[in-house]
Design a protein around this motif. Structure first.
Motif, mmCIF file in Angstrom:
data_model
loop_
_atom_site.group_PDB
_atom_site.id
_atom_site.type_symbol
_atom_site.label_atom_id
_atom_site.label_comp_id
_atom_site.label_asym_id
_atom_site.label_seq_id
_atom_site.Cartn_x
_atom_site.Cartn_y
_atom_site.Cartn_z
ATOM 1 N N LEU A 473 4.907 -1.275 -8.920
ATOM 2 C CA LEU A 473 4.872 -2.154 -7.759
ATOM 3 C C LEU A 473 3.612 -1.982 -6.920
ATOM 4 C CD1 LEU A 473 8.508 -2.607 -6.437
ATOM 5 C CD2 LEU A 473 7.251 -3.804 -8.212
ATOM 6 N N LEU A 474 2.654 -1.187 -7.379
ATOM 7 C CA LEU A 474 1.382 -1.135 -6.668
ATOM 8 C C LEU A 474 0.707 -2.515 -6.637
ATOM 9 C CD1 LEU A 474 -0.719 0.545 -5.147
ATOM 10 C CD2 LEU A 474 -1.842 0.966 -7.347
ATOM 11 N N PRO A 475 0.717 -3.289 -7.736
ATOM 12 C CA PRO A 475 0.140 -4.642 -7.649
ATOM 13 C C PRO A 475 0.803 -5.504 -6.579
ATOM 14 C CG PRO A 475 0.387 -4.002 -9.935
ATOM 15 C CD PRO A 475 1.091 -2.947 -9.118
ATOM 16 N N LEU A 476 2.119 -5.349 -6.380
ATOM 17 C CA LEU A 476 2.800 -6.087 -5.320
ATOM 18 C C LEU A 476 2.255 -5.663 -3.960
ATOM 19 C CD1 LEU A 476 4.985 -7.973 -4.196
ATOM 20 C CD2 LEU A 476 6.624 -6.083 -4.420
ATOM 21 N N ALA A 477 2.058 -4.365 -3.765
ATOM 22 C CA ALA A 477 1.495 -3.874 -2.507
ATOM 23 C C ALA A 477 0.120 -4.488 -2.253
ATOM 24 C CB ALA A 477 1.419 -2.351 -2.527
ATOM 25 N N GLU A 478 -0.678 -4.605 -3.298
ATOM 26 C CA GLU A 478 -2.016 -5.175 -3.146
ATOM 27 C C GLU A 478 -1.950 -6.665 -2.809
ATOM 28 O OE1 GLU A 478 -4.843 -2.477 -5.960
ATOM 29 O OE2 GLU A 478 -3.353 -3.699 -7.014
ATOM 30 N N GLN A 479 -0.979 -7.371 -3.413
ATOM 31 C CA GLN A 479 -0.796 -8.786 -3.089
ATOM 32 C C GLN A 479 -0.372 -8.955 -1.630
ATOM 33 O OE1 GLN A 479 2.005 -9.451 -6.439
ATOM 34 N NE2 GLN A 479 0.775 -11.244 -6.899
ATOM 35 N N VAL A 480 0.513 -8.093 -1.176
ATOM 36 C CA VAL A 480 0.977 -8.157 0.210
ATOM 37 C C VAL A 480 -0.173 -7.842 1.157
ATOM 38 C CG1 VAL A 480 2.510 -7.091 1.904
ATOM 39 C CG2 VAL A 480 3.370 -7.651 -0.387
ATOM 40 N N GLN A 481 -0.990 -6.871 0.793
ATOM 41 C CA GLN A 481 -2.142 -6.516 1.631
ATOM 42 C C GLN A 481 -3.069 -7.712 1.824
ATOM 43 O OE1 GLN A 481 -5.607 -5.959 0.604
ATOM 44 N NE2 GLN A 481 -6.176 -5.367 2.708
ATOM 45 N N THR A 482 -3.330 -8.430 0.749
ATOM 46 C CA THR A 482 -4.186 -9.607 0.830
ATOM 47 C C THR A 482 -3.554 -10.682 1.705
ATOM 48 O OG1 THR A 482 -5.116 -9.170 -1.357
ATOM 49 C CG2 THR A 482 -5.332 -11.414 -0.512
ATOM 50 N N ALA A 483 -2.254 -10.908 1.532
ATOM 51 C CA ALA A 483 -1.560 -11.938 2.305
ATOM 52 C C ALA A 483 -1.513 -11.599 3.795
ATOM 53 C CB ALA A 483 -0.150 -12.135 1.763
ATOM 54 N N LEU A 484 -1.410 -10.326 4.123
ATOM 55 C CA LEU A 484 -1.327 -9.920 5.531
ATOM 56 C C LEU A 484 -2.630 -10.155 6.276
ATOM 57 C CD1 LEU A 484 0.748 -6.603 5.327
ATOM 58 C CD2 LEU A 484 1.443 -8.740 6.438
ATOM 59 N N LEU A 485 -3.723 -10.289 5.562
ATOM 60 C CA LEU A 485 -5.003 -10.548 6.226
ATOM 61 C C LEU A 485 -4.969 -11.852 7.003
ATOM 62 C CD1 LEU A 485 -7.492 -9.437 3.418
ATOM 63 C CD2 LEU A 485 -6.958 -8.217 5.546
ATOM 64 N N THR A 486 -4.165 -12.823 6.497
ATOM 65 C CA THR A 486 -4.050 -14.094 7.217
ATOM 66 C C THR A 486 -3.237 -13.939 8.506
ATOM 67 O OG1 THR A 486 -2.062 -14.758 6.005
ATOM 68 C CG2 THR A 486 -4.196 -15.352 5.035
ATOM 69 N N HIS A 487 -2.578 -12.808 8.669
ATOM 70 C CA HIS A 487 -1.831 -12.508 9.893
ATOM 71 C C HIS A 487 -2.583 -11.488 10.741
ATOM 72 C CE1 HIS A 487 1.897 -14.577 8.555
ATOM 73 N NE2 HIS A 487 1.504 -14.194 7.352
ATOM 74 N N ASP A 488 -3.875 -11.329 10.465
ATOM 75 C CA ASP A 488 -4.732 -10.394 11.202
ATOM 76 C C ASP A 488 -4.267 -8.951 11.081
ATOM 77 O OD1 ASP A 488 -6.416 -12.465 12.131
ATOM 78 O OD2 ASP A 488 -5.004 -12.916 13.745
ATOM 79 N N VAL A 489 -3.709 -8.631 9.927
ATOM 80 C CA VAL A 489 -3.295 -7.251 9.652
ATOM 81 C C VAL A 489 -4.046 -6.770 8.411
ATOM 82 C CG1 VAL A 489 -1.404 -5.709 9.014
ATOM 83 C CG2 VAL A 489 -1.007 -7.574 10.645
ATOM 84 N N ASP A 490 -4.856 -5.727 8.580
ATOM 85 C CA ASP A 490 -5.558 -5.109 7.446
ATOM 86 C C ASP A 490 -4.785 -3.845 7.073
ATOM 87 O OD1 ASP A 490 -7.335 -4.387 5.509
ATOM 88 O OD2 ASP A 490 -8.835 -3.579 6.901
ATOM 89 N N ALA A 491 -3.872 -3.990 6.141
ATOM 90 C CA ALA A 491 -2.943 -2.906 5.822
ATOM 91 C C ALA A 491 -3.568 -1.875 4.889
ATOM 92 C CB ALA A 491 -1.680 -3.471 5.200
ATOM 93 N N THR A 492 -3.128 -0.658 5.041
ATOM 94 C CA THR A 492 -3.473 0.420 4.107
ATOM 95 C C THR A 492 -2.603 0.273 2.849
ATOM 96 O OG1 THR A 492 -4.154 1.957 5.832
ATOM 97 C CG2 THR A 492 -3.397 2.926 3.767
ATOM 98 N N VAL A 493 -3.195 0.543 1.700
ATOM 99 C CA VAL A 493 -2.443 0.547 0.442
ATOM 100 C C VAL A 493 -2.547 1.933 -0.181
ATOM 101 C CG1 VAL A 493 -2.182 -0.435 -1.861
ATOM 102 C CG2 VAL A 493 -2.849 -1.913 0.052
ATOM 103 N N LEU A 494 -1.398 2.523 -0.486
ATOM 104 C CA LEU A 494 -1.348 3.864 -1.056
ATOM 105 C C LEU A 494 -0.568 3.869 -2.368
ATOM 106 C CD1 LEU A 494 -0.528 5.845 2.214
ATOM 107 C CD2 LEU A 494 -2.690 5.932 0.978
ATOM 108 N N ASP A 495 -1.047 4.665 -3.279
ATOM 109 C CA ASP A 495 -0.374 4.920 -4.554
ATOM 110 C C ASP A 495 0.293 6.290 -4.428
ATOM 111 O OD1 ASP A 495 0.308 5.603 -7.138
ATOM 112 O OD2 ASP A 495 -1.755 5.743 -7.869
ATOM 113 N N PRO A 496 1.639 6.346 -4.273
ATOM 114 C CA PRO A 496 2.309 7.627 -3.983
ATOM 115 C C PRO A 496 2.176 8.667 -5.091
ATOM 116 C CG PRO A 496 3.716 5.793 -3.393
ATOM 117 C CD PRO A 496 2.571 5.216 -4.166
#
Length: 581
Positions: A473-496
């Motif tokens: 599900l890391l690819p899902l996290a990366e997709q969400v990170q990209t989508a959040l940019l349109t909400h002015d959120v630059d999220a951190t993505v971590l691989d546990p």
């Protein structure tokens, strides 16, 4: 044109009116509808084709459901279902999904258990026989178990108990000389000897255990099976009926390649060729390349062990090149782990290959033999995904099971480079057992500078929201990170990376400039990685959202339906995050 005999069969009682020639024609018709459906939907091909005659014979001679039959694994119960009122699920494409591929009590009074794992039928049948006797009821109880399933310890435990009963119990051993792949183990020498002597060999496993014994040389001969069942119906003591059948009977491709057609994806009925073959690189390629490098370059004394599922990892490739290092212990998951423990204690570095849904059968050995003894065995775990189809093969419980065994490290790679690094680390550490959750999605690749199993990998450094994407599900996290940019959120993505021990340093550092931590895992939320993270932040101001599977046995839902229900699409995750913010 004559009306098909199958059209007249709505219950087992209808069989009792048919002559042998009509029953034989029925067998031909059933094989045709079996093949027609599984060629379109996928399913267990060889096991079902091999038991058509014995199933027809059972329902002709016995009186189900007063007489009860327990199908081991129950992946060979398609004919049984057709004869017990569920034939529309094979005749009408609109009803193909109406029934499970395994026995299911909610479908019919002729089914008694949801069974999808092996070696259980004799033990279940002994319990049913005792219950019948204690309640002064009548009726036969029969367990149908394949020769491959006899290698499971529970089957032998069931035989041991069966021999102590003093009333009706029939154990039909369906011997086709195959497990999922070839049979492995000493008891198969005896089965072969019994087949070659028409059941007359002095060595007889079943007689040695105190059981009566009878043999049928051709279990695909309907007349022979009818006679055999007539002879033992209402027998007053435990009896083994050893029946020789042919796996894949009636379909040349399934006979020529029994292992491939044990279970098969949709295929061209005329040729047996897979309709939509998978192409390209797989994580198995990474696994094999790593094993070869360990042997030839690192001179690591590795071995490869499987419990009858070599095809899942293409392990025969390794076995051909290194036969002295390859071991198939048969359907015996407990043996595979303890066998590996013994090897590791004496200096070898065994790698045990499993499916997560079968590995649960060896939980005590994982905890006791590996965990307590801190033995450096590597366990590859496949099939870790949110799966539908039937409740017996679930891929979401492995994280809760393995990540909470003391001393066992459970790792979740996200790329082929990480998978190779984790295997190398596991094979050279001496802290204890290591399990690696092979990703269930397509192969991903990314440069890897170093690997530390105690540290999360920062894929993208941001702020406010941290997305922890576990394994596939890391690819899902990366997709969400990209989508959040349109909400002015630059999220951190971590691989546990590590599912059993939290990287508390990284989690603590997130509190400086993050207000929400989101975990994404293709596993049960209950007992999973996300719960550990939520517990860590329990006494802080950090908010946590956990996304994953519900704690339940999924049944007929599609994977797409489950992903939507569990809110694991990018849009749903983004929506939940924005609401939380």
């Amino acid at each position: 044109m004559e009306t098909p005999i199958l059209n007249t069969i709505n219950s087992p009682a209808d069989l009792k009116q048919l002559a042998l020639l009509e029953l034989t024609q029925l067998a031909t018709e059933i094989r045709s509808v079996l093949l027609n459906k599984v060629s379109q939907t996928g399913g267990h091909v060889g096991p079902n084709l091999g038991v058509v005659e014995l199933t027809i014979a059972f329902h002709t001679i016995f009186d189900s459901p007063t007489d009860k039959v327990v199908w081991d694994v129950s992946h060979q119960s398609y004919t049984h279902k057709i004869l017990t009122g569920r034939k529309q699920a094979w005749l009408d494409p609109a009803h193909y999904d109406d029934v499970s591929g395994y026995t299911a009590p909610e479908e019919s009074p002729h089914d008694y258990f949801n069974i999808g794992h092996t070696s259980t039928s004799i033990a279940l049948a002994t319990g049913m026989a005792v219950a019948r006797d204690s309640q002064h009821r009548s009726g036969n109880v029969m367990a149908v178990i394949g020769d491959g399933s006899l290698s499971g310890g529970l089957a032998l435990e069931g035989l041991n108990t069966a021999a102590t009963l003093q009333s009706n119990l029939i154990i039909l051993v369906n011997d086709n000389g195959m497990s999922i792949a070839e049979d492995h183990g000493g008891l198969y020498t005896n089965l072969k000897e019994l087949r070659e002597t028409n059941g007359q060999a002095d060595n007889n496993l079943f007689k040695a255990m105190g059981l009566d014994y009878r043999y049928v040389a051709d279990g695909n001969d309907l007349a022979a099976m009818l006679d055999a069942f007539k002879a033992i119906k209402d027998i007053d003591h435990p009896t083994v009926l050893h029946v020789h059948t042919e796996k894949g009977r009636g379909y040349a491709p399934a006979i020529a390649n029994k292992e491939a057609f044990h279970w098969h994806v949709p295929f061209d009925l005329a040729t047996g060729e897979t309709l939509h073959p998978s192409t390209g690189e797989s994580y198995n390629d990474t696994i094999h390349a790593t094993m070869e490098a360990e042997l030839t370059q690192q001179h690591t004394p590795i071995t490869a062990i499987t419990a009858a599922i070599p095809g899942m990892y293409d392990l025969k490739r390794f076995g051909r090149n290194h036969p002295e290092r390859y071991f198939d212990v048969g359907i015996a998951e407990q043996e595979s782990i303890s066998f590996a423990a013994g090897q590791a204690q004496q200096g070898l570095r065994p790698i045990v290959f499993h499916s997560g849904t079968f590995l649960q059968r060896a939980y005590d050995q994982l905890s006791h033999d590996l965990g307590i003894n801190k033995l450096p065995v590597t366990v590859m775990v496949g099939g870790g995904n949110i799966s539908a189809g039937d409740p017996t093969h679930q891929g979401t419980f492995d994280v809760a099971m393995l990540s909470n065994i003391p001393g066992l490290t459970y790792l979740a790679p996200t790329t082929k480079e990480e998978l190779a690094a984790m295997m190398h680390w596991a094979l050279h550490q001496n802290q204890g057992p290591v399990a690696i959750r092979v990703p269930g999605n397509g192969v991903h690749s990314a440069p890897l500078s170093d690997f530390d199993p105690a540290r999360m990998r920062t894929v993208h450094a941001g702020q406010k929201v941290a997305l922890l994407g576990v394994g596939s599900l890391l690819p899902l996290a990366e997709q969400v990170q990209t989508a959040l940019l349109t909400h002015d959120v630059d999220a951190t993505v971590l691989d546990p990376r590590n599912l059993s021990t939290l990287d508390t340093k990284t989690l603590t550092n997130l509190t400086a400039n993050h207000q929400l931590v989101v975990t994404l895992e293709e596993a049960s939320l209950s007992g999973g990685f996300g719960e550990k993270v939520a517990s860590f932040y329990g006494n802080t101001d950090m908010h946590v959202l956990n996304f994953g599977a519900a704690k339940r046995f999924n049944d007929r839902e599609t994977s797409a339906e489950l992903w939507h229900e569990f809110k694991l699409t990018p849009a749903q995750v983004v929506s939940e995050i924005t609401k939380a913010l």
